[in-house]
Scaffold this active site. Structure first.
Site, PDB file in Angstrom:
ATOM      1  CE  LYS A  49      -3.834  -2.428   2.168  1.00  0.00           C
ATOM      2  NZ  LYS A  49      -4.690  -2.723   3.318  1.00  0.00           N
ATOM      3  CD  GLN A  93      -3.673  -4.174   6.537  1.00  0.00           C
ATOM      4  OE1 GLN A  93      -3.905  -3.096   5.988  1.00  0.00           O
ATOM      5  NE2 GLN A  93      -3.855  -5.314   5.932  1.00  0.00           N
ATOM      6  CG  ASP A 116     -10.007  -0.777   4.595  1.00  0.00           C
ATOM      7  OD1 ASP A 116      -9.662  -1.196   3.485  1.00  0.00           O
ATOM      8  OD2 ASP A 116      -9.304  -0.878   5.619  1.00  0.00           O
TER       9      ASP A 116
HETATM   10  N1  GUN Z   1      -6.542  -7.168   5.970  1.00  0.00           N
HETATM   11  C1  GUN Z   1      -6.646  -7.911   4.834  1.00  0.00           C
HETATM   12  N2  GUN Z   1      -7.220  -7.189   3.847  1.00  0.00           N
HETATM   13  C2  GUN Z   1      -7.489  -5.965   4.367  1.00  0.00           C
HETATM   14  C3  GUN Z   1      -8.080  -4.792   3.838  1.00  0.00           C
HETATM   15  O1  GUN Z   1      -8.499  -4.708   2.667  1.00  0.00           O
HETATM   16  N3  GUN Z   1      -8.183  -3.735   4.717  1.00  0.00           N
HETATM   17  C4  GUN Z   1      -7.758  -3.813   6.008  1.00  0.00           C
HETATM   18  N4  GUN Z   1      -7.905  -2.728   6.783  1.00  0.00           N
HETATM   19  N5  GUN Z   1      -7.199  -4.897   6.519  1.00  0.00           N
HETATM   20  C5  GUN Z   1      -7.066  -5.964   5.710  1.00  0.00           C
END
Ligand code: GUN
Length: 292
Positions: A49, A93, A116
């Site tokens: 990211k 996350q 998200d």
């Molecule tokens: N953990 C695995 N995929 C994601 C995601 O798309 N967003 C977040 N915040 N955590 C994750």
């Protein structure tokens, strides 16, 4: 030969488009990523990211909290980011070391900064058919990958295996909506589903989000089906120098000759999730700029 749906390539193309848009803005959009603990998979996702954000010109700040951080500390961190006008998007996350508060933390993020799309407000808006809400990144990434490869879902039977909070559940809501490229007939299967293979074999589009390596085998796939693999697990492989390799939820070699299209792992859905996170951050910024 099936079409291999290259998410990595598409994500790089989308990065060029995003970069142009971001370059034309008055201010750089800012994404805050809160990471609690040091889960190995999360480390990798977060690194991807940060790299993509840099590529498109979005400013991304990683806020690391110790794995023993109290709920109070995590809530406090999100509250400060909510208050901070220079932050346009916030993610926490997952998974959190203490999963018991994960849902409430997602919900604490202001809906307009919830890039998200996990908050009850954004999920509720999606359920109500509001296309302009912030939509969860993996579902949005799958939809975009299929649409860009001219795979239209309207009227087709989509079977999703896995009802998880991050992918399966929001994806089932999105694809059943009367939105462009959606309008599908959706069946959401899970660990208690009976006759899973039988249901899967009725799918025009089969999406696996189980987290179990090679869960989908050829006996579950209809000839000509489109296969989307959301899983990414590290499995032991002594033939690799590292001793392990990444593996999806679909047994790629087993189903390759039956399907009409398939996403690879890695390089399929994963990069699309990251691209959509940045698209959502830009969307959040644009709404913020309109308000101020
Ligand atoms: N953990 C695995 N995929 C994601 C995601 O798309 N967003 C977040 N915040 N955590 C994750």
């Amino acid at each position: 030969m099936p079409l291999v749906l290259d998410g990595k390539k598409l994500a790089l193309e989308l990065a060029e488009e995003l970069k142009v848009k971001v370059f034309g803005l008055f201010q750089r959009p800012k994404l805050a990523i809160v990471m609690v603990g040091d889960n190995a998979a999360s480390e990798l996702y977060v690194r991807n990211k940060l790299v993509y954000a840099e590529r498109v010109g979005i400013s991304a700040e990683l806020i690391r909290l110790d794995k023993s951080a109290s709920q109070h500390k995590i809530f406090g961190t999100v509250a400060e980011l909510n208050e901070n006008d220079s932050v346009h998007g916030i993610i926490v996350q997952a998974p959190l070391p203490d999963r018991s508060c994960q849902e409430r933390i997602f919900d604490t993020i202001l809906a307009e900064k919830d890039v998200d799309g996990f908050s009850a407000t954004n999920i509720g808006r999606l359920c109500n058919g509001q296309r302009d809400c912030l939509i969860a990144c993996t579902p949005l990434g799958i939809l975009t990958l299929l649409a860009k490869n001219n795979i239209n879902l309207a009227g087709r039977h989509v079977v999703i295996i896995g009802r998880g909070r991050i992918v399966g559940r929001p994806l089932s809501i999105l694809l059943s909506q009367k939105f462009e490229n959606c309008n599908a007939t959706v069946t959401l299967c899970h660990s208690e589903s009976r006759n899973l293979a039988e249901i899967a074999r009725t799918a025009d589009v089969l999406i696996a989000a189980t987290g179990q390596p090679k869960f989908v085998t050829k006996d579950m796939v209809k000839e000509g089906a489109v296969l989307v693999d959301v899983g990414i697990s590290s499995v032991r492989d002594d033939t690799c120098p590292s001793g392990s390799r990444l593996c999806g939820d679909i047994d790629f070699d087993d189903v390759y000759h039956i399907c009409s299209a398939i996403t690879p792992v890695p390089g399929g859905v994963g990069p699309m999730t990251v691209a959509m996170l940045m698209r959502n951050t830009l969307q959040a910024y644009e709404k913020f700029a309109l308000r101020t």
